[in-house]
Design an enzyme around this catalytic site. Structure first.
Site, PDB file in Angstrom:
ATOM      1  N   LYS A 201       0.834  -1.209   0.000  1.00  0.00           N
ATOM      2  CA  LYS A 201       0.000   0.000   0.000  1.00  0.00           C
ATOM      3  C   LYS A 201       0.870   1.261   0.000  1.00  0.00           C
ATOM      4  O   LYS A 201       0.578   2.212  -0.717  1.00  0.00           O
ATOM      5  CB  LYS A 201      -0.920   0.024   1.229  1.00  0.00           C
ATOM      6  CG  LYS A 201      -1.911  -1.125   1.299  1.00  0.00           C
ATOM      7  CD  LYS A 201      -2.894  -0.958   2.460  1.00  0.00           C
ATOM      8  CE  LYS A 201      -2.267  -1.025   3.844  1.00  0.00           C
ATOM      9  NZ  LYS A 201      -1.661  -2.327   4.183  1.00  0.00           N
TER      10      LYS A 201
ATOM     11  N   ARG B 123      -9.023   1.313   9.055  1.00  0.00           N
ATOM     12  CA  ARG B 123      -8.650  -0.062   9.372  1.00  0.00           C
ATOM     13  C   ARG B 123      -9.829  -0.859   9.935  1.00  0.00           C
ATOM     14  O   ARG B 123      -9.691  -2.045  10.194  1.00  0.00           O
ATOM     15  CB  ARG B 123      -7.581  -0.076  10.461  1.00  0.00           C
ATOM     16  CG  ARG B 123      -6.141   0.151  10.046  1.00  0.00           C
ATOM     17  CD  ARG B 123      -5.550  -1.050   9.348  1.00  0.00           C
ATOM     18  NE  ARG B 123      -4.209  -1.424   9.775  1.00  0.00           N
ATOM     19  CZ  ARG B 123      -3.078  -0.828   9.423  1.00  0.00           C
ATOM     20  NH1 ARG B 123      -3.083   0.242   8.692  1.00  0.00           N
ATOM     21  NH2 ARG B 123      -1.925  -1.312   9.835  1.00  0.00           N
TER      22      ARG B 123
ATOM     23  N   ARG C  54      11.522  -7.221   5.406  1.00  0.00           N
ATOM     24  CA  ARG C  54      11.429  -5.763   5.528  1.00  0.00           C
ATOM     25  C   ARG C  54      12.154  -5.230   6.760  1.00  0.00           C
ATOM     26  O   ARG C  54      12.773  -4.159   6.699  1.00  0.00           O
ATOM     27  CB  ARG C  54       9.941  -5.380   5.550  1.00  0.00           C
ATOM     28  CG  ARG C  54       9.648  -3.935   5.396  1.00  0.00           C
ATOM     29  CD  ARG C  54       8.179  -3.692   5.088  1.00  0.00           C
ATOM     30  NE  ARG C  54       7.314  -3.964   6.238  1.00  0.00           N
ATOM     31  CZ  ARG C  54       6.017  -3.701   6.270  1.00  0.00           C
ATOM     32  NH1 ARG C  54       5.425  -3.194   5.215  1.00  0.00           N
ATOM     33  NH2 ARG C  54       5.290  -3.974   7.336  1.00  0.00           N
TER      34      ARG C  54
ATOM     35  N   ARG D 165      11.111  -4.072   9.919  1.00  0.00           N
ATOM     36  CA  ARG D 165      10.691  -2.987  10.790  1.00  0.00           C
ATOM     37  C   ARG D 165      10.515  -3.507  12.206  1.00  0.00           C
ATOM     38  O   ARG D 165      10.431  -4.716  12.406  1.00  0.00           O
ATOM     39  CB  ARG D 165       9.353  -2.458  10.248  1.00  0.00           C
ATOM     40  CG  ARG D 165       9.237  -0.977  10.225  1.00  0.00           C
ATOM     41  CD  ARG D 165       8.041  -0.580   9.390  1.00  0.00           C
ATOM     42  NE  ARG D 165       6.788  -1.101   9.941  1.00  0.00           N
ATOM     43  CZ  ARG D 165       5.627  -1.016   9.293  1.00  0.00           C
ATOM     44  NH1 ARG D 165       5.569  -0.456   8.115  1.00  0.00           N
ATOM     45  NH2 ARG D 165       4.529  -1.509   9.849  1.00  0.00           N
TER      46      ARG D 165
ATOM     47  N   ARG E  79      -0.885  -9.163  13.326  1.00  0.00           N
ATOM     48  CA  ARG E  79      -1.379  -8.116  12.429  1.00  0.00           C
ATOM     49  C   ARG E  79      -2.257  -8.717  11.338  1.00  0.00           C
ATOM     50  O   ARG E  79      -3.239  -8.109  10.917  1.00  0.00           O
ATOM     51  CB  ARG E  79      -0.207  -7.329  11.848  1.00  0.00           C
ATOM     52  CG  ARG E  79       0.322  -6.338  12.882  1.00  0.00           C
ATOM     53  CD  ARG E  79       1.685  -5.805  12.560  1.00  0.00           C
ATOM     54  NE  ARG E  79       1.723  -5.123  11.301  1.00  0.00           N
ATOM     55  CZ  ARG E  79       2.841  -4.957  10.582  1.00  0.00           C
ATOM     56  NH1 ARG E  79       3.979  -5.461  11.014  1.00  0.00           N
ATOM     57  NH2 ARG E  79       2.800  -4.310   9.457  1.00  0.00           N
TER      58      ARG E  79
HETATM   59  P1  AMP Z   1       1.136   0.162   8.959  1.00  0.00           P
HETATM   60  O1  AMP Z   1       2.352   1.015   8.776  1.00  0.00           O
HETATM   61  O2  AMP Z   1      -0.062   0.683   8.222  1.00  0.00           O
HETATM   62  O3  AMP Z   1       1.410  -1.293   8.686  1.00  0.00           O
HETATM   63  O4  AMP Z   1       0.747   0.242  10.511  1.00  0.00           O
HETATM   64  C1  AMP Z   1       1.607  -0.208  11.521  1.00  0.00           C
HETATM   65  C2  AMP Z   1       0.840  -0.263  12.838  1.00  0.00           C
HETATM   66  O5  AMP Z   1       0.361   1.044  13.173  1.00  0.00           O
HETATM   67  C3  AMP Z   1      -0.393  -1.152  12.818  1.00  0.00           C
HETATM   68  O6  AMP Z   1      -0.085  -2.503  13.087  1.00  0.00           O
HETATM   69  C4  AMP Z   1      -1.226  -0.514  13.942  1.00  0.00           C
HETATM   70  O7  AMP Z   1      -0.742  -0.891  15.210  1.00  0.00           O
HETATM   71  C5  AMP Z   1      -0.935   0.959  13.767  1.00  0.00           C
HETATM   72  N1  AMP Z   1      -1.900   1.617  12.837  1.00  0.00           N
HETATM   73  C6  AMP Z   1      -1.641   2.137  11.598  1.00  0.00           C
HETATM   74  N2  AMP Z   1      -2.752   2.646  11.045  1.00  0.00           N
HETATM   75  C7  AMP Z   1      -3.759   2.431  11.939  1.00  0.00           C
HETATM   76  C8  AMP Z   1      -5.155   2.716  11.947  1.00  0.00           C
HETATM   77  N3  AMP Z   1      -5.770   3.307  10.911  1.00  0.00           N
HETATM   78  N4  AMP Z   1      -5.862   2.356  13.061  1.00  0.00           N
HETATM   79  C9  AMP Z   1      -5.274   1.777  14.104  1.00  0.00           C
HETATM   80  N5  AMP Z   1      -3.965   1.457  14.160  1.00  0.00           N
HETATM   81  C10 AMP Z   1      -3.212   1.784  13.087  1.00  0.00           C
END
Ligand code: AMP
Length: 184
Positions: free
Chosen positions: A20, A90, A129, A131, A142
């Site tokens: 994404k 989400r 990756r 992270r 996740r």
């Molecule tokens: P991402 O970088 O989108 O993979 O997000 C990494 C982590 O950030 C996720 O596993 C959540 O813990 C948190 N996170 C990111 N976006 C959201 C969202 N819209 N709502 C809740 N938690 C989020």
């Protein structure tokens, strides 16, 4: 050239590791990643960052009011350019909150693009990756959270006639081409 029309918002849906973030950058317009904003808040040592970090370490969603506040502020500052949202909404509550924010700000939802990849490819990609929240048990959680909380958004956007499904396998260029065609 931007593929996102002025004033419109494109939502990117898909499991962790589906690309994404990469595709949000490729589409042009203003890319907004809720995960990146949360990681910035953690790096800056803010109160919001401290609150978010425990959820992120476990692979859980950060509470809705925290992320909805972030997105409202970010969209409010973005002017008329088209916007691509990566990682938000989400869950259904966030998607409903987004509809309110868009109505308040006079923006329209252009499309919700689902970047579809199988679970085994998720685990494979993420393990390369590196992270902080990419260790295997967090990734598994996740994915569980994705299926439970985020997948219902596929029906949510299908009901609104906004869903576009795109095959997320192959090179980033292949996927970018499909995403572009799906929103054209
Ligand atoms: P991402 O970088 O989108 O993979 O997000 C990494 C982590 O950030 C996720 O596993 C959540 O813990 C948190 N996170 C990111 N976006 C959201 C969202 N819209 N709502 C809740 N938690 C989020």
């Amino acid at each position: 050239m931007d593929d996102v029309p002025m004033g419109s918002v494109i939502v990117l849906l898909g499991p962790p590791g589906s690309g994404k973030g990469t595709q949000a950058e490729r589409l042009g317009g203003e890319a907004f990643s809720s995960g990146a904003l949360l990681r910035e808040a953690i790096a800056d040592g803010t109160e919001l960052g401290r609150r978010a970090s425990e959820y992120m370490q476990r692979g859980e969603l950060v509470p809705d009011e925290v992320v909805v506040g972030l997105i409202r502020d970010a969209l409010g500052k973005m002017g008329d350019r088209g916007v691509v949202l990566d990682g938000f909404p989400r869950n259904v509550a966030q998607a409903e909150a987004l509809e309110d924010v868009l109505a308040e700000q006079g923006r329209g939802l252009g499309a919700a693009v689902l970047i579809d990849i199988p679970d085994d490819e998720v685990v494979d990609r993420i393990s390369r990756r590196g992270r902080d929240d990419d260790d295997p048990s967090t990734v598994r959680n996740r994915l569980r959270v994705y299926h439970r909380e985020t997948e219902p958004l596929i029906d949510f956007y299908e009901d609104r006639g906004a869903l576009r499904r795109v095959d997320g396998t192959g090179t980033p260029d292949d996927v970018a081409e499909r995403v572009r065609a799906s929103v054209a």
